[in-house]
Design a protein around this motif. Sequence first.
Motif, PDB file in Angstrom:
ATOM      1  N   LEU A 734      -0.947   2.309  -6.365  1.00 33.08           N
ATOM      2  CA  LEU A 734      -0.516   2.197  -5.283  1.00 33.08           C
ATOM      3  C   LEU A 734       0.792   3.354  -5.523  1.00 33.08           C
ATOM      4  N   PHE A 735       0.478   4.456  -5.197  1.00 35.17           N
ATOM      5  CA  PHE A 735       1.716   5.389  -4.985  1.00 35.17           C
ATOM      6  C   PHE A 735       2.637   5.265  -3.969  1.00 35.17           C
ATOM      7  N   ILE A 736       3.846   4.731  -3.834  1.00 32.07           N
ATOM      8  CA  ILE A 736       5.069   5.652  -2.388  1.00 32.07           C
ATOM      9  C   ILE A 736       5.751   6.733  -2.783  1.00 32.07           C
ATOM     10  N   PHE A 737       6.059   6.967  -1.649  1.00 28.94           N
ATOM     11  CA  PHE A 737       7.522   8.074  -1.634  1.00 28.94           C
ATOM     12  C   PHE A 737       8.030   8.572  -0.478  1.00 28.94           C
ATOM     13  N   ASP A 738       9.313   7.676  -0.213  1.00 30.81           N
ATOM     14  CA  ASP A 738       9.784   7.301   1.046  1.00 30.81           C
ATOM     15  C   ASP A 738      11.241   8.945   0.004  1.00 30.81           C
ATOM     16  N   THR A 739      11.210  10.180   0.281  1.00 29.94           N
ATOM     17  CA  THR A 739      11.645  11.048  -0.230  1.00 29.94           C
ATOM     18  C   THR A 739      12.327  11.790   1.584  1.00 29.94           C
ATOM     19  N   CYS A 740      13.679  11.959   1.029  1.00 25.25           N
ATOM     20  CA  CYS A 740      14.131  13.457   1.874  1.00 25.25           C
ATOM     21  C   CYS A 740      14.546  14.807   1.514  1.00 25.25           C
ATOM     22  N   HIS A 741      13.823  15.122   2.470  1.00 28.10           N
ATOM     23  CA  HIS A 741      13.582  17.062   2.596  1.00 28.10           C
ATOM     24  C   HIS A 741      14.871  17.814   3.066  1.00 28.10           C
ATOM     25  N   SER A 758      -2.557  14.581   0.473  1.00 24.12           N
ATOM     26  CA  SER A 758      -3.479  14.393   1.010  1.00 24.12           C
ATOM     27  C   SER A 758      -5.154  14.929   0.028  1.00 24.12           C
ATOM     28  N   ILE A 759      -4.572  16.041  -0.197  1.00 30.76           N
ATOM     29  CA  ILE A 759      -5.559  16.747  -1.503  1.00 30.76           C
ATOM     30  C   ILE A 759      -4.997  16.061  -3.099  1.00 30.76           C
ATOM     31  N   LEU A 760      -4.019  15.764  -3.579  1.00 30.58           N
ATOM     32  CA  LEU A 760      -3.276  14.427  -4.133  1.00 30.58           C
ATOM     33  C   LEU A 760      -3.989  12.885  -4.604  1.00 30.58           C
ATOM     34  N   ALA A 761      -4.148  12.557  -2.874  1.00 29.63           N
ATOM     35  CA  ALA A 761      -4.790  10.862  -2.726  1.00 29.63           C
ATOM     36  C   ALA A 761      -6.191  11.383  -3.820  1.00 29.63           C
ATOM     37  N   ARG A 762      -7.168  12.373  -2.723  1.00 24.72           N
ATOM     38  CA  ARG A 762      -8.641  12.871  -2.998  1.00 24.72           C
ATOM     39  C   ARG A 762      -8.679  13.108  -4.135  1.00 24.72           C
ATOM     40  N   PRO A 836       4.470   8.721   9.117  1.00 22.94           N
ATOM     41  CA  PRO A 836       4.375   8.663   7.575  1.00 22.94           C
ATOM     42  C   PRO A 836       2.873   9.096   7.275  1.00 22.94           C
ATOM     43  N   MET A 837       2.422   8.834   6.128  1.00 21.37           N
ATOM     44  CA  MET A 837       1.198   9.296   5.930  1.00 21.37           C
ATOM     45  C   MET A 837       0.662   7.831   5.289  1.00 21.37           C
ATOM     46  N   ILE A 838      -0.315   7.559   5.860  1.00 20.50           N
ATOM     47  CA  ILE A 838      -1.024   5.928   4.654  1.00 20.50           C
ATOM     48  C   ILE A 838      -2.916   7.655   4.431  1.00 20.50           C
ATOM     49  N   ILE A 839      -2.222   7.489   3.103  1.00 15.90           N
ATOM     50  CA  ILE A 839      -3.944   7.655   3.006  1.00 15.90           C
ATOM     51  C   ILE A 839      -4.310   7.213   1.429  1.00 15.90           C
ATOM     52  N   ASN A 840      -5.906   6.637   2.077  1.00 12.31           N
ATOM     53  CA  ASN A 840      -6.442   5.640   1.032  1.00 12.31           C
ATOM     54  C   ASN A 840      -7.714   6.116   0.924  1.00 12.31           C
ATOM     55  N   PHE A 841      -7.774   6.340  -0.997  1.00  9.60           N
ATOM     56  CA  PHE A 841      -9.027   7.304  -1.227  1.00  9.60           C
ATOM     57  C   PHE A 841      -9.419   6.289  -2.182  1.00  9.60           C
ATOM     58  N   GLY A 842      -8.709   5.462  -2.960  1.00 11.61           N
ATOM     59  CA  GLY A 842      -9.405   4.422  -3.257  1.00 11.61           C
ATOM     60  C   GLY A 842      -9.386   3.199  -2.425  1.00 11.61           C
ATOM     61  N   ASN A 843     -10.463   2.500  -3.525  1.00 12.37           N
ATOM     62  CA  ASN A 843     -10.766   1.413  -3.092  1.00 12.37           C
ATOM     63  C   ASN A 843      -9.697  -0.236  -1.967  1.00 12.37           C
ATOM     64  N   ASP A 844     -10.323  -0.205  -1.179  1.00 17.86           N
ATOM     65  CA  ASP A 844      -8.804  -1.001  -0.739  1.00 17.86           C
ATOM     66  C   ASP A 844      -8.877  -3.008  -1.488  1.00 17.86           C
ATOM     67  N   TYR A 845      -7.727  -2.999  -1.815  1.00 17.93           N
ATOM     68  CA  TYR A 845      -7.657  -5.022  -2.544  1.00 17.93           C
ATOM     69  C   TYR A 845      -6.691  -5.684  -2.015  1.00 17.93           C
ATOM     70  N   PRO A 846      -6.413  -6.767  -2.042  1.00 23.90           N
ATOM     71  CA  PRO A 846      -5.364  -7.157  -2.177  1.00 23.90           C
ATOM     72  C   PRO A 846      -4.098  -7.337  -2.289  1.00 23.90           C
ATOM     73  N   VAL A 847      -2.726  -7.004  -2.130  1.00 28.25           N
ATOM     74  CA  VAL A 847      -1.356  -6.676  -2.635  1.00 28.25           C
ATOM     75  C   VAL A 847      -0.912  -7.740  -2.854  1.00 28.25           C
ATOM     76  N   TYR A 848      -0.482  -9.081  -1.459  1.00 26.89           N
ATOM     77  CA  TYR A 848       0.004 -10.906  -1.518  1.00 26.89           C
ATOM     78  C   TYR A 848      -0.988 -11.027  -0.174  1.00 26.89           C
ATOM     79  N   GLU A 849      -0.755 -13.172  -0.833  1.00 27.37           N
ATOM     80  CA  GLU A 849      -1.412 -13.981   0.200  1.00 27.37           C
ATOM     81  C   GLU A 849      -0.296 -14.906   0.739  1.00 27.37           C
ATOM     82  N   LEU A 850      -1.067 -14.778   2.309  1.00 28.71           N
ATOM     83  CA  LEU A 850       0.279 -15.366   2.943  1.00 28.71           C
ATOM     84  C   LEU A 850       0.699 -16.571   2.439  1.00 28.71           C
ATOM     85  N   ARG A 851       1.697 -16.907   3.156  1.00 25.48           N
ATOM     86  CA  ARG A 851       1.638 -18.674   2.329  1.00 25.48           C
ATOM     87  C   ARG A 851       2.481 -19.097   3.786  1.00 25.48           C
TER      88      ARG A 851
END
Length: 851
Positions: A734-741, A758-762, A836-851
Motif C-alpha cells: 500500500l502506497f499512501i501519498f498526502d502531497t501538496c502541489h 491510476s496508471i502507476l497503481a495498475r 482523494p483517489m483510492i485506487i485498488n489494483f492489488g488483492n484486498d487484504y486486512p489492515v487491522y482487526e477491530l477490538r
Amino acid sequence: MKRLLLLSLAICLITTGCASTEKANVSPVQLALEAKMVLVFDTEEGERGQRKTEKQEVSVSLTARVYAVAFSPDGRYVASGLDDKTISLWDVSQGKCAHILKGHKGSGSTAGSIASLSFSQDSTKLVSGSYDGGVTIWDVVTGKETITFQTNGKTVNTVFISPDNRVIITGDDTQQIMVWNMSTGNNSSFKTAEGVGMTRTVTPYAFSRDGRQALSTDERNSLILWDISSGKELKRFSANHGEITALAFSPDGSRAIAGTSGGDLALFDVASGKDIRTLKGHNGLVRSVVFSKDGAYAFSGSHDDTARLWEVSTGKEIGQLTTDNPKKVNAVAISPDQRLLVTGSLDGATRIWNRSTSREIVKMVKLIKYLPHFHIRAGAAAKEDDFKPLLDAWVVMTPDGYYTGSPSALENISVVKGFSIYKIDQFYDVFYRPDIIIAGLRGEDTRGLVTLTMEDALKNPPPEVEIASVPKSTDEESLRIRYNVSSGGGGIGEVRVFHNGKLIYSDGYYKSVVKKSGDNVALASLNGAAVYESMRAITVKEKAAAGPVAGPIVTQTKGDSFKSEIAVEAIPGVNEISIAAFNKDNTIQSKMETVAFKSTLAPKDPHLYILAVGIDKYKDGSINLAFSAKDARDVAAKLLAQSVGIYKRENIHPLVLTDNEATKKNILGKIAELAGRMKPTDGLVIFVAGHGVLYQNSYYLIAHDYNGNINEEAMISSNEIMEMSKKIKSLNQLFIFDTCHAGGVDWIVSGLYDARMSILARQMGLHIFASASSMQEARDGYKGNGLFTHTLLKGLSNNKDCNKNNDGKITIEELGEYTKIETTEISRKTGHEQVPMIINFGNDYPVYELR
C-alpha cells in the motif's frame, strides 16, 4: 410446436459511433454497446409434423438507454435519465460520473424509466419524473433522494422547479398539470384537455422560466397557454402542424417552439399566438427541443437519428449531429454558456458536442451488463443468461479513444475495430487520460496532448500470450512458469508478470523525460498551465525525433515470437500467475493470461514493514510545510499499534524519515534495504507527506534536498517508484501519498494526478491512496494534521464505520473508501474541495482487526 435450440453470439458486438458531419472526426474504434444474438428454432408444422429450422435475430443492450437529459444552470452537471430506473449525474467540470441516482420504482418494460429531468435554477436540486408516475427531488451535491411525490398519471413527461425552489410543476399523460408545494407535499392540479382517453405518441408540456405559464396540447393538436397559479386557459394557438410531440418556451417567454411527429418545428409568438416560421429538416418525429439561454438558437432531437441546431432569427439549420451507427435521439440540452450541446440516444450514450464545430467531444455511457470475454474470444455459444450484470459501471470516451471510467466498466467492456474486439483496459497505459477529457470539455486545444489515437495504435495490434500448464498443487518453494508470446502483427514489446495481482517482473524500462537539470523553477509556478506547456514541449520533441509517438516504455526487440520462463516464489494457498505483453510500441497490451496452482507449504508468520516519510523543511525554505513530519510519525505509530493481531508485535517494523533524513538517496536506500529483507507474504506500507509535482509528463515526490532547481538528484519520479515496487517481493503493498502541489490543484493538475496515479497503481498491481492539496491548504492543516492524514488516522483508530461487511476486519479497500468519503465531506464544509483517489489494483487484504 416451436422449440429453441440455440442462442448464439453473432459476430458479436454492435458499436456506437462518434461521428459528426465532418468525417475527419470519425474513429472506426468504437465502444461496444449492444450484442447481436441469433435465436435458432426447430419448428414442427402441419399434420405430418414437418420440421424446419427458423432463425430470428435479437439484440441484447449492454447499456441503459437514455430517455431524458438536462444541463444544470451553473454548467457543471449533465443529468441523463435512463431506462433502468436510474439517473447518471455527470460532472462536466471533472469529466466523470459524480453519482448514479437510484430510487424510482416500477415493473414492466418501461415502468420506472426516467421520462423527464429538470435542475433548479441554483443547480442544487434535480427533479425527475418517471414512467411509473413518480416524481423525485435529489440533492445534487450528495446524490441523495430528498422528496418523492406520486402523480395521477403513468408517465410524467415534463418536470420543473420554480425559481425560489418552493414549487414543483409536472405534466403527465393524463393531460393534467400538477403543482406541488415542496415543504408540505400539498398539491393542486388542473386538466389541460378533456379527452383523457385520447391516443397520442407523447403528451408534451412546456413551462416558462418564471414558472407562471404552461403550454400543452389537446386532441386537435392545438397549443394552449395556461396561467399556472389559477389553472385558467389564456390562449389557443394554431392547429395546422400535425401532432405535436415536443414543446419549449424561449427564455424570455415571448416565443415558443413545437416539434411535430412529421419532423417540422413551428416557431410561435406567444403574445399573439401567431406562427413566426416553420423550421424544416428532420424527416422523423421530433422528440425533444430546447432554446439556448439567449434565445438565439433552438436545438432539436429526432427519431430520424439526428440532432439539429437552428438559428431562430432565420430558421436556418446551422448544424447537424449524427453518428456512424445512429439511433433515435430522445433528448437534447444546451449548456448555459452555449458552448456545448448534449444529446441522449437509444444506444445508451449521452454525447457532448462542440456547438461551433458540431464535433463530438465525448460520449458518456452507463453500462448495465457485459458478455464475459470467454464467449467473445472462443466464438462460443452464448445464452442471454451469460450476460453478467454491471453495477454502477460508467465510461467517458473521446473520439480519439482517450477515456476514463469506473473500475467495473474498464475491466469488462470492449471496443471494436472491424471484426477485432479488445477489452478497453488493454489500452490503459496510454489512453486512460481524464485530463484530456476535461480539457476537451473546457474547450481547450488538446492537439498538443494527443500523442496518438486508438485507431493509430491498433495499426500495430497486440501480441498473444500462452502459458504452459502448471501442476494443480505443489510443495516446492518455487515454480518455473514457461510462456510464449506471439506477435499479432504489431511486434512484441514489454512483458509483465503478476503474482496474485502484484507486478513481480517486467523487461521494460522507461525513457528519460526531457528535463533541464539545473534550471531554477519555483514549484509554486508549476500550475496546470505550466504543466501542460512542459508536456506539449515533450510531445513536440518526441514527434520530431520518432514520428508517430509510441508509449513511454522501451524494450529490447523480440521479433515475432518470444519464449521465456520465470521462477515464482510460492506462497501458501492459491497462487495466480498472470502474464501480459505489449506490442512493439508499448501502446496496447495483450489479453491477460492466467494460470493458478495451490502451494501446500506451511504458512509462516508474516511481517509488516512501514516506511513513513514526512518533509516540512526543504533546502529551498520558501516551500516549507507545517504538518508533514508529524503526519508521518502519527501514521507510523497508529499502524504499529493497530496492526497487532494481524501481525505479531515483534514482526512489525516501523521506520520514520523526516526533514533532513528524507533525502532522495536515503529514501531509496532504505527501500532497497526493505527489498532485501521482505518475503512475498509480508506486508508493506509506504506513506509520504510533503511536496509532489507534475512535470513533463511524470509525477515526482520532492525530497528534502530540493533547492529550487529541477534536478533528478532531489526528485523521485513515478517511474522510479514502479521500479522500487517491482524489486520488493511483498505481494501486499500500500502506497499512501498526502502531497501538496505548490502550484495549486486546478482542473489540469487534478486530471493528470488521476491519470498518473491510476496508471502507476495498475502497472504495479497494488493499492495507492493519493490526495493532493494546495500549499496554503497544506500549511493550514486540519486539527493538527493534514486533512487527508487526519481522516486516514480516524480510519485506523479501531473504527467500526470502516467495517462495511461486518466481519471484524478492516481491509485496504474499506479503509480507502472511508478515508475518501470523510476527506471529501470535510473539505466541502471548509470550502476547499479535496477528493482523494483510492485506487485498488492489488488483492484486498486486512489492515487491522477491530477490538
